[in-house]
Design an enzyme around this catalytic site. Structure first.
Site, PDB file in Angstrom:
ATOM      1  N   SER A 109       6.280  -8.783   0.480  1.00 53.26           N
ATOM      2  CA  SER A 109       7.204  -9.144  -0.301  1.00 53.26           C
ATOM      3  C   SER A 109       7.051  -8.361  -1.836  1.00 53.26           C
ATOM      4  O   SER A 109       6.058  -8.566  -2.151  1.00 53.26           O
ATOM      5  CB  SER A 109       7.374 -10.625  -0.345  1.00 53.26           C
ATOM      6  OG  SER A 109       8.564 -10.723  -1.518  1.00 53.26           O
ATOM      7  N   GLN A 144       7.835  -4.567   1.361  1.00 48.68           N
ATOM      8  CA  GLN A 144       9.511  -4.626   1.067  1.00 48.68           C
ATOM      9  C   GLN A 144       9.898  -4.525  -0.547  1.00 48.68           C
ATOM     10  O   GLN A 144       9.231  -5.121  -1.297  1.00 48.68           O
ATOM     11  CB  GLN A 144       9.629  -6.293   1.552  1.00 48.68           C
ATOM     12  CG  GLN A 144      11.095  -6.698   1.524  1.00 48.68           C
ATOM     13  CD  GLN A 144      11.399  -7.183   0.225  1.00 48.68           C
ATOM     14  OE1 GLN A 144      10.631  -7.980  -0.396  1.00 48.68           O
ATOM     15  NE2 GLN A 144      12.696  -7.454  -0.333  1.00 48.68           N
ATOM     16  N   TYR A 146      12.667  -5.119  -3.542  1.00 44.73           N
ATOM     17  CA  TYR A 146      13.786  -5.659  -3.882  1.00 44.73           C
ATOM     18  C   TYR A 146      14.305  -4.601  -5.159  1.00 44.73           C
ATOM     19  O   TYR A 146      13.307  -4.237  -6.032  1.00 44.73           O
ATOM     20  CB  TYR A 146      13.852  -6.989  -4.541  1.00 44.73           C
ATOM     21  CG  TYR A 146      14.182  -8.045  -3.575  1.00 44.73           C
ATOM     22  CD1 TYR A 146      15.303  -7.893  -2.780  1.00 44.73           C
ATOM     23  CD2 TYR A 146      13.214  -8.968  -3.284  1.00 44.73           C
ATOM     24  CE1 TYR A 146      15.403  -8.933  -1.817  1.00 44.73           C
ATOM     25  CE2 TYR A 146      13.208  -9.996  -2.279  1.00 44.73           C
ATOM     26  CZ  TYR A 146      14.465  -9.900  -1.555  1.00 44.73           C
ATOM     27  OH  TYR A 146      14.813 -10.892  -0.477  1.00 44.73           O
ATOM     28  N   THR A 172      15.482  -4.398   1.403  1.00 44.84           N
ATOM     29  CA  THR A 172      16.094  -5.464   1.743  1.00 44.84           C
ATOM     30  C   THR A 172      17.662  -5.474   1.037  1.00 44.84           C
ATOM     31  O   THR A 172      18.018  -5.090  -0.101  1.00 44.84           O
ATOM     32  CB  THR A 172      15.569  -6.772   1.266  1.00 44.84           C
ATOM     33  OG1 THR A 172      14.322  -6.913   1.689  1.00 44.84           O
ATOM     34  CG2 THR A 172      16.501  -8.001   1.763  1.00 44.84           C
ATOM     35  N   LYS A 265      16.372  -3.350   5.936  1.00 46.85           N
ATOM     36  CA  LYS A 265      16.363  -4.819   6.302  1.00 46.85           C
ATOM     37  C   LYS A 265      17.565  -5.600   5.798  1.00 46.85           C
ATOM     38  O   LYS A 265      17.864  -5.824   4.932  1.00 46.85           O
ATOM     39  CB  LYS A 265      15.096  -5.449   5.635  1.00 46.85           C
ATOM     40  CG  LYS A 265      14.969  -6.942   6.262  1.00 46.85           C
ATOM     41  CD  LYS A 265      13.561  -7.340   5.669  1.00 46.85           C
ATOM     42  CE  LYS A 265      13.456  -8.893   5.909  1.00 46.85           C
ATOM     43  NZ  LYS A 265      14.078  -9.945   4.920  1.00 46.85           N
ATOM     44  N   HIS A 289      18.339 -12.511   6.970  1.00 49.24           N
ATOM     45  CA  HIS A 289      17.541 -13.219   5.923  1.00 49.24           C
ATOM     46  C   HIS A 289      17.119 -14.574   6.520  1.00 49.24           C
ATOM     47  O   HIS A 289      16.885 -15.491   5.590  1.00 49.24           O
ATOM     48  CB  HIS A 289      17.985 -13.291   4.839  1.00 49.24           C
ATOM     49  CG  HIS A 289      17.222 -13.064   3.407  1.00 49.24           C
ATOM     50  ND1 HIS A 289      17.190 -11.821   2.890  1.00 49.24           N
ATOM     51  CD2 HIS A 289      16.298 -13.615   2.618  1.00 49.24           C
ATOM     52  CE1 HIS A 289      16.293 -11.894   1.748  1.00 49.24           C
ATOM     53  NE2 HIS A 289      15.960 -13.296   1.867  1.00 49.24           N
ATOM     54  N   ARG A 292      19.412 -17.422   5.303  1.00 50.31           N
ATOM     55  CA  ARG A 292      19.191 -18.022   3.862  1.00 50.31           C
ATOM     56  C   ARG A 292      20.437 -17.370   2.995  1.00 50.31           C
ATOM     57  O   ARG A 292      20.283 -17.575   1.798  1.00 50.31           O
ATOM     58  CB  ARG A 292      17.832 -17.760   3.263  1.00 50.31           C
ATOM     59  CG  ARG A 292      16.633 -18.458   3.851  1.00 50.31           C
ATOM     60  CD  ARG A 292      15.529 -17.621   3.558  1.00 50.31           C
ATOM     61  NE  ARG A 292      14.733 -17.824   2.611  1.00 50.31           N
ATOM     62  CZ  ARG A 292      14.220 -19.037   2.108  1.00 50.31           C
ATOM     63  NH1 ARG A 292      14.054 -19.947   2.584  1.00 50.31           N
ATOM     64  NH2 ARG A 292      13.615 -18.923   0.769  1.00 50.31           N
ATOM     65  N   GLY A 322      14.411 -16.509  13.706  1.00 43.09           N
ATOM     66  CA  GLY A 322      14.477 -17.579  14.845  1.00 43.09           C
ATOM     67  C   GLY A 322      13.630 -17.525  15.906  1.00 43.09           C
ATOM     68  O   GLY A 322      13.274 -18.072  16.941  1.00 43.09           O
ATOM     69  N   ARG A 324      10.584 -18.069  17.686  1.00 44.41           N
ATOM     70  CA  ARG A 324       9.608 -19.276  17.791  1.00 44.41           C
ATOM     71  C   ARG A 324       8.812 -19.326  19.059  1.00 44.41           C
ATOM     72  O   ARG A 324       7.855 -20.125  19.145  1.00 44.41           O
ATOM     73  CB  ARG A 324      10.272 -20.596  17.606  1.00 44.41           C
ATOM     74  CG  ARG A 324      11.122 -20.452  16.265  1.00 44.41           C
ATOM     75  CD  ARG A 324      10.201 -20.513  15.130  1.00 44.41           C
ATOM     76  NE  ARG A 324      11.077 -20.727  13.925  1.00 44.41           N
ATOM     77  CZ  ARG A 324      11.461 -19.535  12.990  1.00 44.41           C
ATOM     78  NH1 ARG A 324      11.131 -18.480  13.432  1.00 44.41           N
ATOM     79  NH2 ARG A 324      12.171 -19.964  12.008  1.00 44.41           N
TER      80      ARG A 324
HETATM   81  C1  LIG Z   1      10.251 -18.768   2.133  1.00 45.37           C
HETATM   82  C2  LIG Z   1      11.011 -17.169   2.555  1.00 45.37           C
HETATM   83  C3  LIG Z   1      10.753 -16.142   1.574  1.00 45.37           C
HETATM   84  C4  LIG Z   1      11.617 -14.959   2.006  1.00 45.37           C
HETATM   85  N1  LIG Z   1      11.305 -14.058   0.982  1.00 45.37           N
HETATM   86  C5  LIG Z   1      11.622 -12.778   1.355  1.00 45.37           C
HETATM   87  C6  LIG Z   1      11.487 -11.575   0.695  1.00 45.37           C
HETATM   88  O1  LIG Z   1      10.975 -11.775  -0.494  1.00 45.37           O
HETATM   89  N2  LIG Z   1      12.052 -10.391   0.929  1.00 45.37           N
HETATM   90  C7  LIG Z   1      12.986 -10.502   2.322  1.00 45.37           C
HETATM   91  O2  LIG Z   1      13.306  -9.208   2.415  1.00 45.37           O
HETATM   92  N3  LIG Z   1      13.085 -11.362   2.928  1.00 45.37           N
HETATM   93  C8  LIG Z   1      12.653 -12.549   2.660  1.00 45.37           C
HETATM   94  N4  LIG Z   1      12.768 -13.727   3.332  1.00 45.37           N
HETATM   95  C9  LIG Z   1      13.400 -13.449   4.755  1.00 45.37           C
HETATM   96  C10 LIG Z   1      12.220 -13.131   5.579  1.00 45.37           C
HETATM   97  O3  LIG Z   1      11.857 -11.787   5.453  1.00 45.37           O
HETATM   98  C11 LIG Z   1      12.802 -12.915   7.225  1.00 45.37           C
HETATM   99  O4  LIG Z   1      13.762 -12.318   7.266  1.00 45.37           O
HETATM  100  C12 LIG Z   1      13.246 -14.450   7.625  1.00 45.37           C
HETATM  101  O5  LIG Z   1      12.357 -15.460   7.348  1.00 45.37           O
HETATM  102  C13 LIG Z   1      13.076 -14.447   9.203  1.00 45.37           C
HETATM  103  O6  LIG Z   1      13.517 -15.765   9.788  1.00 45.37           O
HETATM  104  P1  LIG Z   1      12.687 -16.814  10.252  1.00 45.37           P
HETATM  105  O7  LIG Z   1      11.896 -17.627   9.098  1.00 45.37           O
HETATM  106  O8  LIG Z   1      13.489 -17.771  11.058  1.00 45.37           O
HETATM  107  O9  LIG Z   1      11.497 -16.116  11.159  1.00 45.37           O
HETATM  108  C14 LIG Z   1      12.210 -15.099   3.070  1.00 45.37           C
HETATM  109  C15 LIG Z   1      12.428 -16.071   3.915  1.00 45.37           C
HETATM  110  C16 LIG Z   1      11.678 -17.246   3.642  1.00 45.37           C
HETATM  111  C17 LIG Z   1      11.915 -18.440   4.485  1.00 45.37           C
HETATM  112  C1  LIG Z   2      15.907 -12.420  -3.734  1.00 41.93           C
HETATM  113  C2  LIG Z   2      15.361 -13.578  -2.815  1.00 41.93           C
HETATM  114  C3  LIG Z   2      14.053 -14.041  -3.405  1.00 41.93           C
HETATM  115  C4  LIG Z   2      12.895 -14.301  -1.996  1.00 41.93           C
HETATM  116  C5  LIG Z   2      13.607 -14.335  -0.907  1.00 41.93           C
HETATM  117  O1  LIG Z   2      14.053 -13.273  -0.293  1.00 41.93           O
HETATM  118  C6  LIG Z   2      14.123 -15.567  -0.360  1.00 41.93           C
HETATM  119  O2  LIG Z   2      13.789 -16.656  -0.973  1.00 41.93           O
HETATM  120  O3  LIG Z   2      14.674 -15.746   0.662  1.00 41.93           O
END
Ligand SMILES: Cc1cc2nc3c(=O)[nH]c(=O)nc-3n(C[C@H](O)[C@H](O)[C@H](O)COP(=O)(O)O)c2cc1C
Ligand SMILES: CCCCC(=O)C(=O)O
Length: 406
Positions: A109, A144, A146, A172, A265, A289, A292, A322, A324
């Site tokens: 990240s 990755q 931003y 992303t 992504k 994501h 999220r 997802g 798992r």
């Molecule tokens: C705590 C957390 C932080 C994340 N930070 C980033 C990030 O910095 N950059 C990004 O592109 N995606 C980020 N993601 C998304 C993940 O790259 C990914 O798309 C996602 O977690 C996949 O789903 P899963 O957790 O169900 O495997 C983050 C996800 C989580 C849970």
């Molecule tokens: C801009 C998002 C910050 C980190 C991230 O990707 C996340 O928390 O899901």
């Protein structure tokens, strides 16, 4: 604390929940709003059924795969997740070592709590177990991105990633603003004070590396700007620092500043997949994501087929969200993903046992996937096909899917 050895990925989650501080657990676990998409990412996999073939010699199985033309040991890589040192002091270093040892792909990240050079160094110092193999591969590691409003900040990150040997830029595209993660809003979540966004700190941008003086300047923000009311500190930081005006032009800008392959992504539709190809990307990651961002968005495994169809083999298509179980990996490959990536399970595994934990979790998923292949009659990943699946819309044995002569 003595911990029972996990026997499935869900066990890592249970353990992490007991060992992580509440603030960290909430940040890692949460999805946006009602967390529908977060749940759907998982449950959509279980609506797909498998069609196993039997009496195939499955005494030897190879999981070997290529991503962007480079060999990895299995099609299970690690998605970028921010702030891994909240889970374990070694954070991203531990993940890098585990991925190098397992010879799989790690995506780091932009918002790691260890700077990208140190992560590369940590991964370099580990050799995968290649007993019996001729060549020792160098680990596959991507960065990755931003995109900051300040393009010089962004450019610096790219140049440093190039120099440190990262093999691709994963930009992303699903986060022009942060999704509303309610637990984080209630906790007023910011990066903990003992940590920093180390990549920014390393380029002398200490103020961007912390979030404690992030303020949303409501007077200056346009009334048309979403996401200002009652946000987490992280959401305010995103609003203040990152570029919500990005369009497909960003791919051309990236091309003009780097020769690294570019992966987008966060693509979820055939329309955007076609645009991505038109603008010349090298790979597409189907991702929402981890649920999220836009709550109510389709699960990634349901979005995958239309993206694969639109791409027509022009570039690699990957998926995260997802995953798992080994059977989830199998299903994603059967629908055309070249590899899958996992997010939260890595954080749970870090919380459980750092580097060893991540290795254990990746090994477990690999073993499950290998078993799913064997029990479906596949010995190579290239043999996994749509014929091994029944999707919810299919009749039990679809005549168009299975030619009569079989
Ligand atoms: C705590 C957390 C932080 C994340 N930070 C980033 C990030 O910095 N950059 C990004 O592109 N995606 C980020 N993601 C998304 C993940 O790259 C990914 O798309 C996602 O977690 C996949 O789903 P899963 O957790 O169900 O495997 C983050 C996800 C989580 C849970
Ligand atoms: C801009 C998002 C910050 C980190 C991230 O990707 C996340 O928390 O899901």
């Amino acid at each position: 604390m003595s911990l029972v050895k996990p026997v499935c990925v869900g066990d890592f989650e249970e353990i992490a929940k007991t060992v992580l501080p509440r603030n960290a657990w909430d940040y890692y676990a949460s999805g946006a709003e009602a967390m529908q998409t977060l749940e759907e990412n998982k449950s959509a996999f279980s609506r797909i059924r498998l069609r196993p073939r039997v009496l195939v010699d499955v005494s030897r199985i190879s999981l070997e795969t290529q991503v962007l033309g480079q060999c990895i040991q299995s099609p299970i890589g690690v998605s970028p997740s921010a702030m891994q040192r909240m889970a374990h002091n070694e954070g991203e270093r531990a993940t890098a070592r585990a991925c190098a040892a397992m010879n799989t792909c790690m995506i780091l990240s932009s918002w790691s709590t260890t700077c990208l050079e140190d992560v590369a160094e940590a991964g370099r110092s580990v050799r995968p177990d290649t007993s019996g193999k001729r060549e020792v591969p160098s680990p596959v590691r991507w960065f990755q991105l931003y995109v900051y409003k300040d393009r010089d900040t962004t450019l610096n990150l790219i140049k440093r990633a190039e120099k440190a040997g990262y093999g691709a830029i994963v930009v992303t595209v699903d986060t022009p603003y942060l999704g509303r993660r309610l637990a984080d809003i209630r906790n007023r979540f910011i990066i903990p004070p003992h940590l920093t966004l180390a990549n920014l700190e390393a380029q002398g941008q200490g103020e961007k590396a912390r979030m404690d003086h992030t303020v949303v300047d409501k007077d200056k923000a346009s009334p048309a700007t979403p996401g200002q009311s009652n946000t987490s500190g992280l959401a305010a930081y995103v609003l203040e620092q990152t570029d919500a005006s990005l369009t497909w032009d960003v791919v051309h800008w990236l091309r003009s500043v780097t020769s690294l392959p570019i992966i987008v992504k966060g693509v979820m539709t055939a329309e955007d997949a076609r645009l991505a190809i038109h603008h010349g990307v090298d790979g597409i990651m189907v991702s929402n994501h981890g649920g999220r961002q836009l709550d109510g968005a389709l699960s990634t495994i349901e979005a995958l087929p239309e993206v694969v169809e639109a791409v027509k083999g022009a570039v690699d298509v990957y998926l995260d969200g997802g995953v798992r179980r080994g059977t989830d990996v199998f299903k994603a490959l059967a629908l055309g993903a070249k590899a899958v990536f996992i997010g939260r399970p890595v954080l749970w595994a870090l919380a459980y046992k750092g580097e060893e934990g991540v290795k254990e979790m990746l090994q477990l998923l690999e073993d499950e996937f290998k078993l799913a292949m064997a029990l479906s009659g596949c010995t190579e990943v290239s043999q996994i096909s749509r014929r091994h699946l029944i999707l919810p819309g299919d009749s039990s044995v679809s005549s168009q899917l299975i030619p009569a002569k079989l």
